[in-house]
Design a protein around this motif. Structure first.
Motif, mmCIF file in Angstrom:
data_model
loop_
_atom_site.group_PDB
_atom_site.id
_atom_site.type_symbol
_atom_site.label_atom_id
_atom_site.label_comp_id
_atom_site.label_asym_id
_atom_site.label_seq_id
_atom_site.Cartn_x
_atom_site.Cartn_y
_atom_site.Cartn_z
ATOM 1 N N LEU A 1 0.676 -1.107 -0.003
ATOM 2 C CA LEU A 1 0.290 0.071 0.119
ATOM 3 C C LEU A 1 0.696 1.405 -0.003
ATOM 4 C CD1 LEU A 1 -3.025 0.414 0.116
ATOM 5 C CD2 LEU A 1 -2.938 0.698 2.536
ATOM 6 N N GLY A 2 0.686 2.050 -0.739
ATOM 7 C CA GLY A 2 1.393 3.363 -1.036
ATOM 8 C C GLY A 2 1.153 4.119 0.256
ATOM 9 N N HIS A 3 1.940 5.740 -0.026
ATOM 10 C CA HIS A 3 1.851 6.609 1.078
ATOM 11 C C HIS A 3 0.523 7.307 1.073
ATOM 12 C CE1 HIS A 3 2.836 9.917 3.828
ATOM 13 N NE2 HIS A 3 4.108 9.364 4.139
ATOM 14 N N PHE A 4 -0.633 6.827 1.946
ATOM 15 C CA PHE A 4 -1.716 7.263 1.830
ATOM 16 C C PHE A 4 -2.177 8.670 2.272
ATOM 17 C CE2 PHE A 4 -1.652 5.081 5.868
ATOM 18 C CZ PHE A 4 -1.776 6.113 6.867
ATOM 19 N N ALA A 5 -0.940 9.496 2.821
ATOM 20 C CA ALA A 5 -1.069 10.841 3.277
ATOM 21 C C ALA A 5 -0.995 11.602 2.092
ATOM 22 C CB ALA A 5 -0.189 11.086 4.353
ATOM 23 N N SER A 6 -0.254 11.343 1.229
ATOM 24 C CA SER A 6 0.280 12.112 -0.104
ATOM 25 C C SER A 6 -0.409 11.656 -1.367
ATOM 26 C CB SER A 6 1.723 12.364 -0.127
ATOM 27 O OG SER A 6 2.273 11.152 -0.339
ATOM 28 N N CYS A 7 -0.688 10.338 -1.454
ATOM 29 C CA CYS A 7 -1.226 9.650 -2.707
ATOM 30 C C CYS A 7 -2.673 9.329 -2.614
ATOM 31 C CB CYS A 7 -0.446 8.410 -2.844
ATOM 32 S SG CYS A 7 -0.805 7.689 -4.308
ATOM 33 N N VAL A 8 -3.447 10.130 -3.633
ATOM 34 C CA VAL A 8 -4.851 10.100 -3.376
ATOM 35 C C VAL A 8 -5.157 8.191 -3.688
ATOM 36 C CG1 VAL A 8 -7.005 10.700 -4.726
ATOM 37 C CG2 VAL A 8 -4.949 12.030 -4.127
ATOM 38 N N SER A 9 -4.632 7.938 -4.658
ATOM 39 C CA SER A 9 -4.964 6.415 -4.961
ATOM 40 C C SER A 9 -4.723 5.454 -4.107
ATOM 41 C CB SER A 9 -4.076 5.923 -6.358
ATOM 42 O OG SER A 9 -4.500 6.736 -7.454
ATOM 43 N N ALA A 10 -3.481 5.789 -3.118
ATOM 44 C CA ALA A 10 -3.113 4.943 -2.111
ATOM 45 C C ALA A 10 -4.492 5.009 -0.852
ATOM 46 C CB ALA A 10 -1.958 5.206 -1.483
ATOM 47 N N ARG A 11 -4.908 6.313 -1.039
ATOM 48 C CA ARG A 11 -5.989 6.634 0.080
ATOM 49 C C ARG A 11 -7.164 5.733 -0.147
ATOM 50 N NH1 ARG A 11 -6.616 12.307 -0.148
ATOM 51 N NH2 ARG A 11 -4.270 12.283 0.121
#
Length: 252
Positions: free
Chosen positions: A88-98
């Motif tokens: 899972l990507g960096h959800f704080a800065s990446c909309v897709s990961a969020r």
């Protein structure tokens, strides 16, 4: 990824080795908690948006082995007991990961199962002993291949459900000889896995493109020749230039 009682900011473990002089910032913890609050609200907002997309939740609830009552049995099959998430990507800065995190949280809410904790870089090599959902959004091919290798028996594979990259999509984007050479476990299983593309509205195509639900029915696995289950050599990826996963450092 939680603030106060529900969302906690990870810090230094007790007993962690300290070398040299340490510079402390008394405002750091309060700043971390303050920064976390808007992140939490963004995730809640994303969850609420996805709740409005009922088609994908209905799709998964019809196909995943789970029992809303909390029982381990569902239509004679054992319900999912655990969930593991990689990549899972960096959800704080990446909309897709969020949005991917929001979907994961909604799945855990629906399935009423815990999220497994990772203590190290497993490289996807996690053995499965109870029915487990693997949430692997846009992960590297080697991670899928490693997961299959670690559970390379019909009795173990039947316990695995994957929400992640389409196996057929992976195959289509590779030369067949390289697919068979470098990702042999993916190559050997693709003909008998049960893969269904995740339905997605146009507004979320960038988030959930090429995503599928992948399962391994025992009756399909039993169609493979016995000899295929004797190939247990751990994948080494000696010919792969871009492996797409972070490997553990080899001990000298």
């Amino acid at each position: 990824m939680a603030c106060n009682d529900e969302w906690q900011v990870a810090g230094r473990r007790k007993g962690a080795a300290r070398r040299g002089k340490q510079t402390s910032n008394p405002n750091l913890d309060s700043q971390q908690v303050s920064d976390c609050k808007p992140d939490k609200q963004k995730i809640i907002n994303a969850m609420n948006e996805l709740r409005g997309e009922n088609f994908w939740m209905d799709f998964l609830s019809e196909r995943l082995p789970f029992n809303p009552s909390g029982s381990t049995e569902q239509n004679g099959d054992v319900s999912l007991q655990h969930c593991v998430c990689y990549g899972l990507g960096h959800f704080a800065s990446c909309v897709s990961a969020r949005y991917q995190l929001a979907m994961l949280l909604l799945l855990l809410e629906m399935l009423q199962i815990p999220l497994g904790m990772l203590t190290e870089n497993e490289e996807g090599k996690r053995a499965v002993y109870q029915p487990t959902l693997f949430y692997l959004m846009h992960c590297g091919k080697a991670l899928y291949n490693n997961l299959l290798w670690r559970n390379w028996t019909p009795q173990m594979l039947k316990k695995i459900c994957i929400i992640g990259n389409s196996f057929h999509g992976i195959q289509e984007r590779m030369l067949q000889r390289e697919f068979e050479r470098d990702y042999s476990f993916l190559s050997n299983i693709i003909s008998v896995c049960d893969e269904t593309s995740l339905p997605c509205s146009p507004r979320f195509l960038d988030v959930f493109n090429d995503t599928a639900l992948i399962q391994f029915p025992l009756e399909n696995l039993n169609k493979l020749p016995e000899s295929i289950w004797t190939e247990l050599s751990e994948p080494l990826y000696q010919h792969c230039q871009d492996l797409e996963i972070i490997q553990k450092e080899k001990k000298s």
